[in-house]
Design an enzyme around this catalytic site. Structure first.
Site, mmCIF file in Angstrom:
data_model
loop_
_atom_site.group_PDB
_atom_site.id
_atom_site.type_symbol
_atom_site.label_atom_id
_atom_site.label_comp_id
_atom_site.label_asym_id
_atom_site.label_seq_id
_atom_site.Cartn_x
_atom_site.Cartn_y
_atom_site.Cartn_z
ATOM 1 N N GLN B 255 -1.173 3.740 -14.448
ATOM 2 C CA GLN B 255 -0.613 4.420 -13.288
ATOM 3 C C GLN B 255 -0.464 5.912 -13.566
ATOM 4 O O GLN B 255 -0.769 6.757 -12.729
ATOM 5 C CB GLN B 255 0.751 3.810 -12.946
ATOM 6 N N HIS B 258 -3.215 8.676 -12.940
ATOM 7 C CA HIS B 258 -3.660 9.065 -11.595
ATOM 8 C C HIS B 258 -3.449 10.551 -11.320
ATOM 9 O O HIS B 258 -4.319 11.224 -10.788
ATOM 10 C CB HIS B 258 -2.927 8.247 -10.530
ATOM 11 N N GLU B 322 5.526 0.961 -4.765
ATOM 12 C CA GLU B 322 4.180 0.686 -4.235
ATOM 13 C C GLU B 322 3.573 -0.508 -4.984
ATOM 14 O O GLU B 322 3.158 -1.479 -4.368
ATOM 15 C CB GLU B 322 3.312 1.936 -4.429
ATOM 16 N N HIS B 323 3.532 -0.405 -6.318
ATOM 17 C CA HIS B 323 3.045 -1.512 -7.154
ATOM 18 C C HIS B 323 4.224 -2.064 -7.936
ATOM 19 O O HIS B 323 4.996 -1.302 -8.505
ATOM 20 C CB HIS B 323 1.993 -1.020 -8.159
ATOM 21 N N ASP B 356 -6.339 -2.959 -8.057
ATOM 22 C CA ASP B 356 -6.978 -1.690 -7.703
ATOM 23 C C ASP B 356 -8.461 -1.886 -7.408
ATOM 24 O O ASP B 356 -9.049 -1.133 -6.639
ATOM 25 C CB ASP B 356 -6.830 -0.687 -8.853
ATOM 26 N N HIS B 415 10.762 -3.112 41.501
ATOM 27 C CA HIS B 415 10.435 -4.199 40.566
ATOM 28 C C HIS B 415 10.810 -5.546 41.187
ATOM 29 O O HIS B 415 10.100 -6.530 41.059
ATOM 30 C CB HIS B 415 11.187 -4.023 39.243
#
Lengths: 427, 427
Positions: B255, B258, B322-323, B356, B415
């Protein structure tokens, strides 16, 4: 009403143009109120409630006494009607529950998808003379079914410091966690940042005027999700010569009475029908209590003659109406091929107001052409889908090399290592 | 790495704070480029491509010759790996198809929900030294399964005016309609307004740098939907004393490589494990090609000791990673109760890099705590759910009065009329 005959395709975007809204100059006010609420919490909420709603409140929470009073104030027949509508909305949204989806994509590689509720949601219900308690049902019922833990409802107090009894009744009936008397920009700011009284939420739902709309947009900048972008309500009817002109006129007018910026369009393959509807609209308009509003939006609206159903469909898909009524002998053709619409109403006995209140479908729908990419509110709006995966030794042996090759080709060596280190132990 | 022992709940928000991004000053550039592309179309696209990508192109469309060349340029083994990954992604996303949901909520009131594809989608794939062809698979495969008619892919050209062969290979393999060599703000502007070369789309997907992120936000102001708001990638691992420290270190580093703003967190009920992981990270870091990047983001990252699983879970749900990797003997506890996470990886042999690339789950996931309200990209991201209703004479007789009562109580007489006019004919 403006009658348009057989418009050229090159003119469609002009013909289908929606009434424009400019919101630019509101933005500064919204930003300033957000900052104030963020810094000063409830104190700021009280100030703006006093300023905009003309009432000074010690507490903004609706108490159990107020709830009890509201439960008694709503007439029995209306209570029953609300319960009937709730039953239908519950039935339709409960059916939208989905099971966990599980796939072994490769031997030893188990992947699944599950939906889990958004824990904290905020629902905004506008105030004003007409209390929109139907929207309470449309938002709280699916939130409950999805399993949201904290359902916070905000609505502006009237000059007496109260909410309409119908709103409190519906909110309590459906199981709202906390009912708060706060409206406008300050309500959205409170839900975004949280205050001593207003809980911070993860997603905000509900309609509102242009101030609320801009406030919801701003909320997304602070990481809060919203149901969808808003715009004036709209209805498109497609009808042929066999359709009932007075029914269609009544549907067009029910949309037109929402606001002066509502948009109403009839697309027809019959010039006779267009003339009949036009006459009927004039006739029915005369006796409406909200004639002044309906007249203005009818003034902006269009009756469009096209030569055939294929062309009609193409034009409708380009417009992407929020509400789409089909009164045509070829109804299956439209049902099968409509690509962009929020909710579709089929046949002579399916007025839009059925979906607005009681058929069971949701009435919070994408306007302004957003139906091209957005869903209306549904059960999934209150949850998010999460994925899970569990890989066995066999599984990583099966897909390990694939991952290594791809990670290496993307220049991400540490991604490759995370696999290699495991494969080394297993080989 | 920073080790934090038993943080107080009152300090959690500070401990879990993500690296902040400020994007304010980019906005003006983005607005200006959008205006230029809107007015000048392809001419503006050419100007900015020349300015930002350093290459002047006669045509931005990838030709069939270029596609053929790319198909030959990708090594056979990598082609096979991409096809394996595609197979798994297809299997998992195909399983996400849902049937039409139909309910007769009241006798004669038929309601149904159907998903229909978003007709035109734009996919953005970043350029740079590492070609992210895996993201091509993650976006094009579900778009195809959903049935999107027009799938436009934009990616910035390199200095030679070409795209990486792997990107073109994957795009063609998965069935992209049009591959366009254009990147950055100008690509997003082109997809928003349409130009002579770039089709206007209804929804834009894909990652990008902060310029692309701000451009996607701006696109929403013009009515184009986007997949989700973006933020730096992040991983949280929960592990107990039985977990494998070197596997966990390899995941944290995958991770961390990145970008310098990636965030990596280990939560553990074992101080011994925390020490072991810390050592292993230092050791593995030394040999990484992207050491400089990984070192910086590891510097911002945290190893958090907590006393028990209940507390760990609460902290993780507050963060909403996220993960999320689970290496714990109590894995079922975490799997059952995790409320906020993008994608969950379970057990020793499920590294994040599996998801991934090749397990089948999607890797386009909500960062920055957005997992509290947003789903990762999935099949539904490429369609919208529409509702339909058809009411018979019997049906409107059954629910007509309910609608009349509610419409009247909301002060919407037109209506009510739309129902009354039909009931009158039927009674």
């Amino acid at each position: 009403m403006q009658i348009i005959n057989n418009p050229n395709k090159s003119d469609w975007s002009q013909v289908l143009k929606r009434p424009t809204q400019t919101v630019g100059d509101i933005e500064e006010t919204v930003i300033q109120i957000f900052e104030d609420v963020r810094k000063n919490g409830d104190a700021a909420i009280k100030t703006y409630t006093s300023k905009f709603d003309g009432i000074s409140l010690d507490s903004h929470i609706v108490t159990s006494e107020e709830i009890q009073k509201a439960m008694n104030a709503v007439p029995e027949k209306l209570q029953q009607a609300i319960k009937t509508a709730k039953h239908n909305i519950e039935a339709f949204h409960t059916a939208q529950k989905t099971d966990r989806i599980e796939v072994e994509t490769t031997q030893g590689v188990q992947c699944w998808q599950e939906k889990r509720a958004i824990q904290k949601v905020g629902l905004y219900i506008p105030g004003g003379t007409a209390p929109l308690f139907s929207t309470v049902l449309m938002l709280v019922v699916p939130a409950q079914i999805a399993g949201c833990k904290e359902i916070v409802l905000c609505s502006p107090p009237n000059k007496q410091g109260a909410l309409a009894a119908e709103i409190v009744f519906a909110a309590h009936l459906c199981g709202v966690t906390k009912i708060i008397k706060v409206g406008g920009i300050q309500a959205i700011a409170g839900l975004t940042f949280g205050t001593e009284t207003i809980p911070q939420v993860y997603k905000i739902f509900g309609p509102g005027n242009q101030f609320v709309t801009v406030a919801k947009q701003l909320a997304t900048k602070y990481g809060v999700a919203i149901d969808m972008p808003a715009g004036p309500s709209e209805l498109l009817v497609v009808a042929d010569e066999a359709a009932n002109a007075s029914y269609i006129a009544s549907d067009l007018l029910s949309q037109a009475e929402h606001g002066v910026d509502s948009q109403v369009i009839l697309v027809s393959t019959s010039k006779t029908l267009i003339d009949k509807v036009s006459e009927e609209v004039e006739k029915q308009l005369e006796v409406l209590p909200r004639k002044a509003i309906a007249e203005k939006s009818i003034g902006n609206s269009k009756l469009i003659y096209v030569e055939n159903d294929t062309l009609a469909l193409e034009l409708i898909n380009e417009y992407g109406p929020e509400h789409f009524i089909i009164c045509s002998q070829n109804e299956d053709f439209y049902v099968d091929h409509i690509e962009n619409a929020g909710s579709v109403f089929i046949g002579d006995y399916t007025p839009e107001s059925a979906g607005d209140y009681a058929s069971g479908t949701n009435h919070t729908l994408p306007t302004n052409g957003f139906s091209k990419a957005y869903s209306g509110v549904n059960l999934d709006s209150f949850s998010k889908s999460m994925t899970f995966q569990k890989i066995s030794k066999e599984g990583i042996l099966n897909i390990g090399e694939t991952i290594e090759l791809m990670a290496e080709a993307e220049g991400l060596q540490a991604h490759k290592n995370a696999v290699s280190i495991r494969l080394k132990d297993l080989k």
